[in-house]
Design a protein around this motif. Structure first.
Motif, PDB file in Angstrom:
ATOM      1  N   PRO A  46     -10.551 116.643  25.524  1.00  0.00           N
ATOM      2  CA  PRO A  46     -11.378 116.977  26.692  1.00  0.00           C
ATOM      3  C   PRO A  46     -10.823 116.291  27.941  1.00  0.00           C
ATOM      4  O   PRO A  46     -10.147 115.255  27.854  1.00  0.00           O
ATOM      5  N   ALA A  47     -11.098 116.871  29.090  1.00  0.00           N
ATOM      6  CA  ALA A  47     -10.750 116.224  30.359  1.00  0.00           C
ATOM      7  C   ALA A  47     -11.614 114.966  30.507  1.00  0.00           C
ATOM      8  O   ALA A  47     -12.671 114.871  29.885  1.00  0.00           O
ATOM      9  N   PRO A  48     -11.170 113.996  31.306  1.00  0.00           N
ATOM     10  CA  PRO A  48     -11.998 112.791  31.458  1.00  0.00           C
ATOM     11  C   PRO A  48     -13.347 113.127  32.107  1.00  0.00           C
ATOM     12  O   PRO A  48     -13.476 114.137  32.793  1.00  0.00           O
ATOM     13  N   GLU A  49     -14.308 112.262  31.853  1.00  0.00           N
ATOM     14  CA  GLU A  49     -15.651 112.470  32.375  1.00  0.00           C
ATOM     15  C   GLU A  49     -15.633 112.487  33.910  1.00  0.00           C
ATOM     16  O   GLU A  49     -14.905 111.708  34.529  1.00  0.00           O
ATOM     17  N   ALA A  50     -16.441 113.347  34.492  1.00  0.00           N
ATOM     18  CA  ALA A  50     -16.557 113.381  35.950  1.00  0.00           C
ATOM     19  C   ALA A  50     -17.391 112.204  36.432  1.00  0.00           C
ATOM     20  O   ALA A  50     -18.199 111.655  35.686  1.00  0.00           O
ATOM     21  N   LEU A  51     -17.201 111.807  37.675  1.00  0.00           N
ATOM     22  CA  LEU A  51     -18.132 110.837  38.264  1.00  0.00           C
ATOM     23  C   LEU A  51     -19.433 111.561  38.615  1.00  0.00           C
ATOM     24  O   LEU A  51     -19.395 112.680  39.119  1.00  0.00           O
ATOM     25  N   PRO A  52     -20.557 110.926  38.388  1.00  0.00           N
ATOM     26  CA  PRO A  52     -21.849 111.575  38.638  1.00  0.00           C
ATOM     27  C   PRO A  52     -22.238 111.508  40.116  1.00  0.00           C
ATOM     28  O   PRO A  52     -23.324 111.078  40.477  1.00  0.00           O
ATOM     29  N   ILE A  53     -21.309 111.957  40.959  1.00  0.00           N
ATOM     30  CA  ILE A  53     -21.428 111.758  42.401  1.00  0.00           C
ATOM     31  C   ILE A  53     -21.388 113.086  43.128  1.00  0.00           C
ATOM     32  O   ILE A  53     -20.563 113.939  42.801  1.00  0.00           O
ATOM     33  N   THR A  54     -22.266 113.233  44.112  1.00  0.00           N
ATOM     34  CA  THR A  54     -22.094 114.296  45.091  1.00  0.00           C
ATOM     35  C   THR A  54     -21.743 113.616  46.406  1.00  0.00           C
ATOM     36  O   THR A  54     -22.462 112.716  46.856  1.00  0.00           O
ATOM     37  N   LEU A  55     -20.624 114.033  46.992  1.00  0.00           N
ATOM     38  CA  LEU A  55     -20.141 113.380  48.210  1.00  0.00           C
ATOM     39  C   LEU A  55     -20.392 114.272  49.418  1.00  0.00           C
ATOM     40  O   LEU A  55     -20.007 115.444  49.424  1.00  0.00           O
ATOM     41  N   LEU A  56     -21.058 113.719  50.429  1.00  0.00           N
ATOM     42  CA  LEU A  56     -21.237 114.426  51.701  1.00  0.00           C
ATOM     43  C   LEU A  56     -20.301 113.765  52.699  1.00  0.00           C
ATOM     44  O   LEU A  56     -20.496 112.608  53.071  1.00  0.00           O
ATOM     45  N   LEU A  57     -19.281 114.481  53.098  1.00  0.00           N
ATOM     46  CA  LEU A  57     -18.225 113.890  53.922  1.00  0.00           C
ATOM     47  C   LEU A  57     -18.174 114.570  55.288  1.00  0.00           C
ATOM     48  O   LEU A  57     -17.899 115.770  55.372  1.00  0.00           O
TER      49      LEU A  57
END
Lengths: 243, 243
Positions: B70-81
């Motif tokens: 499997p691909a590595p786990e995603a960060l549980p982040i939503t980024l507003l840039l």
């Protein structure tokens, strides 16, 4: 520029300072400051405070300064940075200085291209310029101490062990390190942090650095670029000094 | 490139893949891989594994792939840039994707120069290219979802409140925020993180974002550049997902 950094030689009276060139242009054009405005000012390696704008003419600004506040606290970090490509070096040094690192060793490793050591960015005047801009960004005054170590082995064998003994944490950032020695958050005291070149340390270097007293750790399974790894590794210290 | 990312269209047999152009050149010139060597390979948005080099000719490489991990786990982040200058945008987006962020909103604020919205970097094909290179750096396969929000007010009033409700932490990074709402380390679950433009949010925007459910916090007294603040803000999550 979030603070105007002045030097002793800029003084033209006991509290009167003359800004010229880049800084004067910035105050006039970007900050659009006028006579009577106050701008954040600091003395290089000294205190911070207010600068009252007394006179503005073509690219010359006179300030009446009152510098009473201490510079922000330094990060308790010594950074060992394998010299990256010049473009990346500039960004990484800026990041480290903006984030408050005051002791930096730039060292050589197998994967550091020999040509990098010829970059004019390593000249004292250029290093000084990069650092001053980074301090102006950070609202800090204290220049870091930067030491160049173009020979890996004598540096790691003779000097790193002493540095390691003087820091509570000793981190060797190395991406392929398998199960990571965990970073323990808060409270974090001093740390010696070694970061490899683009492409990483070779195994021999990892072994040498461990023998010198560093402990291997990673920032997770992802392989970060040097310019991402440095701010990420410093972040826990930013937080422990201020919260 | 720490992993070769292939697409479905690269397959020329059930397990056989043809690399061309940039990737083939990299495998031949930088990795100096030869027939019989194995290189880390992944399918975009799919699994990772091994690629066995079966044939190498002028800038064409054939691989026999076995993709099982499997691909590595995603960060549980939503980024507003808030959209920075194009040059900085590219670096910041690369950093966020390399560090594992999978949901990114690029939005407008008062201090975002209108011209930035015209940069070709915001075209789908360019965004895709930046993201693929960042994933190849990180040894990841999963492309992030990137949404452009060129109007501040409807985005912050109508969409951010819903995003805020869906995340356990909601951080508005703002340097001049006085006493900081502390970041609590470990265990960190999901977070919505908003980062202002170069020059920062204006007060009105800070108020709007707080009304939308974000909590103001700073990374210390120093004013960081956007490209330093993003890796620093993501760092605690890198560590909590792996230690």
């Amino acid at each position: 520029m979030n603070i105007v950094l002045i030097e002793e030689t800029d003084f033209i009276g006991p509290h009167r300072v003359l800004l010229q060139e880049r800084q004067a242009r910035h105050v006039i054009k970007v900050l659009r400051a006028k006579v009577g405005d106050r701008i954040k000012t600091g003395l290089v390696n000294g205190k911070t405070g207010d600068g009252l704008i007394c006179a503005v003419s073509d690219f010359r600004v006179e300030l009446e300064v009152e510098l009473t506040d201490p510079a922000p606290e330094a990060l308790p970090i010594t950074l060992l940075l394998a010299l990256p490509r010049p473009k990346v070096f500039k960004r990484v040094l800026s990041a480290a200085v903006t984030m408050g690192v005051k002791k930096i060793f730039i060292f050589n490793t197998w994967r550091v291209d020999k040509s990098y050591w010829q970059t004019p960015l390593l000249r004292d005047d250029k290093l000084n310029e990069i650092c001053l801009l980074a301090l102006e960004q950070a609202v800090d005054t204290k220049l870091p101490e930067i030491t160049l170590k173009p020979l890996f082995r004598p540096f790691v064998e003779d000097e790193v062990p002493n540095l390691a003994r003087r820091h509570e944490n000793t981190w060797l950032l190395h991406p392929h390190s398998g199960p990571a020695a965990g970073i323990k958050y808060a409270p974090l005291n001093s740390a010696l942090i070694a970061i490899g070149p683009e492409g990483g340390f070779i195994s021999f270097e990892v072994e040498m650095l461990k023998k010198a007293g560093l402990k291997q750790f990673s920032l997770g399974s992802r392989i970060l670029r040097v310019e991402q790894a440095v701010p990420a590794a410093l972040a826990p210290f930013l937080l422990s000094t201020t919260l």
